[in-house]
Write an enzyme that holds these catalytic residues in place. Structure first.
Site, mmCIF file in Angstrom:
data_model
loop_
_atom_site.group_PDB
_atom_site.id
_atom_site.type_symbol
_atom_site.label_atom_id
_atom_site.label_comp_id
_atom_site.label_asym_id
_atom_site.label_seq_id
_atom_site.Cartn_x
_atom_site.Cartn_y
_atom_site.Cartn_z
ATOM 1 N N SER A 262 0.823 -1.209 0.000
ATOM 2 C CA SER A 262 0.000 0.000 0.000
ATOM 3 C C SER A 262 0.857 1.260 0.000
ATOM 4 O O SER A 262 1.908 1.316 0.626
ATOM 5 C CB SER A 262 -0.853 -0.032 1.262
ATOM 6 O OG SER A 262 -1.049 1.254 1.777
ATOM 7 N N LYS A 263 0.355 2.256 -0.706
ATOM 8 C CA LYS A 263 1.103 3.507 -0.741
ATOM 9 C C LYS A 263 0.486 4.523 0.225
ATOM 10 O O LYS A 263 0.905 5.661 0.290
ATOM 11 C CB LYS A 263 1.080 4.073 -2.165
ATOM 12 C CG LYS A 263 2.033 3.400 -3.114
ATOM 13 C CD LYS A 263 2.868 4.468 -3.814
ATOM 14 C CE LYS A 263 4.016 4.034 -4.660
ATOM 15 N NZ LYS A 263 4.421 2.741 -4.849
#
Ligand code: GLU
Length: 485
Positions: A262-263
């Site tokens: 996930s960013k």
């Protein structure tokens, strides 16, 4: 004599320190330290579009909080100013622009690079044509062989230009990656990379190679996403006639379902983890094991332990799973190892407004259960503070108003008579309130707990009462009875 080992961590200040970047920094640090080498910090801030104001300060601070130390590079002093120390100053690429320009000129003279005056429109058209033919985008070399006179003329006419790497027409680029083994790539696949942009700024490729060479970096340990750039860098080292360093590309980080990590900043930012109360030693230990583990499968390591045990050649090629549960496990492991005094100090830093006496009591009860230091604030809330609640909330789902009032009144009476105010005595009196009066736990423990906290979930009533004291506890129960009355 063997060259002394030197590594670097070279982040771009684009917002925050990603947990994967912390791993890169740590592996560089560990490798340098275990080889009695040097480790430096360099800030790669030439990409104006990606630059985020003052993020380099936060990034450096986070690294300092984690406890890594470097032999050259910027640091933040007590008055929160950036200070640069070390032989290779400046360590900010934005302060080294003249160095890059000078070297680009050298390359032009030696035939390793060339001016390119192609307009944006022409390059865009070229890209579209290549896309239509399903070819990878690549510069077609139109400006590779301009004559001196043509170049002079265009520069005099103030035509905008970039400087490109003149990739040899034939040949193979070969290198051995410490983690991935032998890699070779045909130069026909490599683009004539832009080295200096039309605004005079260097691209990452030029700046990184020049700095790594001038700063004497022997081992480049970085994320896998830079692997495709490595052949370009090797061509640049060759064009300059410089010794090529050793490369090691670290595996990607993945979510437990193997998708790309996930960013979302809150999930992966080291600054956020520190703010939430994750301990530096837990972050270091956890991050060290993202892609590496020792032969004996031991897991708990201090920074010094890691310096002894870490082995770059045992780093895996396949993606490493980022599992927050495991980080949480390490964190509570290290919390339990803290002395009561240390923990008290850390918690007070997190909740400076808290009454130290109450904090001490909470810690006594909760040390074993504490996942992060910041949880102490929630615990305090649910233990000491009382939330607004409605009258109906006091009545357990299988109880009724009348029985609830009865349960509360009997509890009040029993607790009022208590001489020794501790959790065991409180609990056994509430239990008696149940058993001696044909009541259920739902008629007594539930409303008493709601009366104390106003919350659906909170520590058990005897724990809350022990901490907030007799007067406050009885007061809260009286108020609940009035509410129902
Ligand atoms: N500045 C690059 C980054 O932010 C570092 C690449 C490298 O280590 O060569 O990831």
């Amino acid at each position: 004599m063997k060259k002394a080992i030197k590594t670097r961590f070279a982040p771009s200040p684009t917002g925050y320190l990603h947990i994967g970047s912390l791993r890169t920094a740590l592996y560089n640090y560990l490798f340098a330290k275990q080889n009695k080498g040097k480790f430096i910090l360099r800030i790669e801030d030439t990409d104006q579009e990606r630059y985020v104001e003052s993020s380099e300060k936060k990034l450096i601070q986070a690294l300092q909080k984690i406890g890594l130390k470097w032999n050259g590079g910027p640091s933040i002093d007590k008055s929160l100013n950036i200070k640069e120390k070390g032989q290779n100053k400046p360590y900010f690429q934005s302060k080294r622009l003249e160095i890059y320009k000078k070297h680009a000129q050298k390359l032009i003279k030696s035939g390793g690079a060339y001016y390119c005056f192609c307009s944006k429109e022409r390059l865009e058209k070229l890209r579209q044509e290549q896309q239509a033919k399903k070819q990878p985008p690549k510069y077609d070399g139109l400006c590779r062989n301009l004559t001196e006179a043509e170049i002079k003329q265009r520069i005099n006419d103030k035509k905008p230009y970039v400087i490109r790497l003149k990739v040899p027409e034939k040949g193979i680029v070969k290198f051995n990656d410490l983690i991935r083994g032998d890699i070779s790539i045909n130069v026909s696949e490599i683009d004539d990379q832009v080295l200096i942009k039309s605004d005079g700024f260097p691209t990452y490729h030029l700046a990184v190679v020049i700095d790594d060479h001038l700063m004497g970096i022997t081992h480049i340990i970085r994320g896998e996403e830079w692997l495709p750039s490595t052949p370009k860098h090797i061509l640049l080292y060759q064009a300059f006639g410089w010794e090529i360093p050793i490369f090691a590309h670290l595996p990607l980080l993945l979510n437990p379902d193997k998708s790309k990590l996930s960013k979302r900043q809150g999930d992966v930012s080291v600054e956020d983890f520190l703010d939430k109360g994750y301990l530096p030693e837990a972050l270091i230990n956890y991050v060290a094991l993202l892609g590496w583990h020792p032969q004996d499968d031991r897991e708990a390591f201090s920074l010094n332990g890691l310096i002894k045990k870490f082995d770059l050649t045992r780093v895996q090629k396949s993606g490493a799973i980022f599992d927050i549960e495991k980080l949480n496990w390490f964190n509570s492991h290290y919390i339990k190892q803290k002395s009561d005094k240390e923990l008290f100090k850390l918690c007070l830093k997190h909740c400076p407004d808290l009454d130290p006496k109450i904090l001490e009591k909470i810690l006594k009860n909760e040390k074993e259960r504490l996942g992060t230091i910041a949880q102490i604030a929630d615990l305090v809330k649910s233990t000491v503070e009382i939330a607004e609640y409605s009258e109906n909330f006091l009545i357990f789902k299988r109880s009724d108003k009348e029985t609830t009032v009865k349960g509360l009144k009997i509890s009040l009476e029993k607790l009022s008579g208590l001489k020794k105010w501790n959790r065991e005595a409180i609990k056994s009196n509430l239990e008696k309130a149940v058993s001696e009066n044909q009541l259920t736990n739902g008629d007594v423990f539930w409303p008493v707990r709601v009366a104390l906290s106003g919350l659906e979930k909170s520590p058990p009533p005897e724990e809350i009462m022990e901490i907030i004291g007799k007067d406050e506890s009885l007061d809260r129960i009286k108020k609940a009875i009035e509410k129902l009355g």
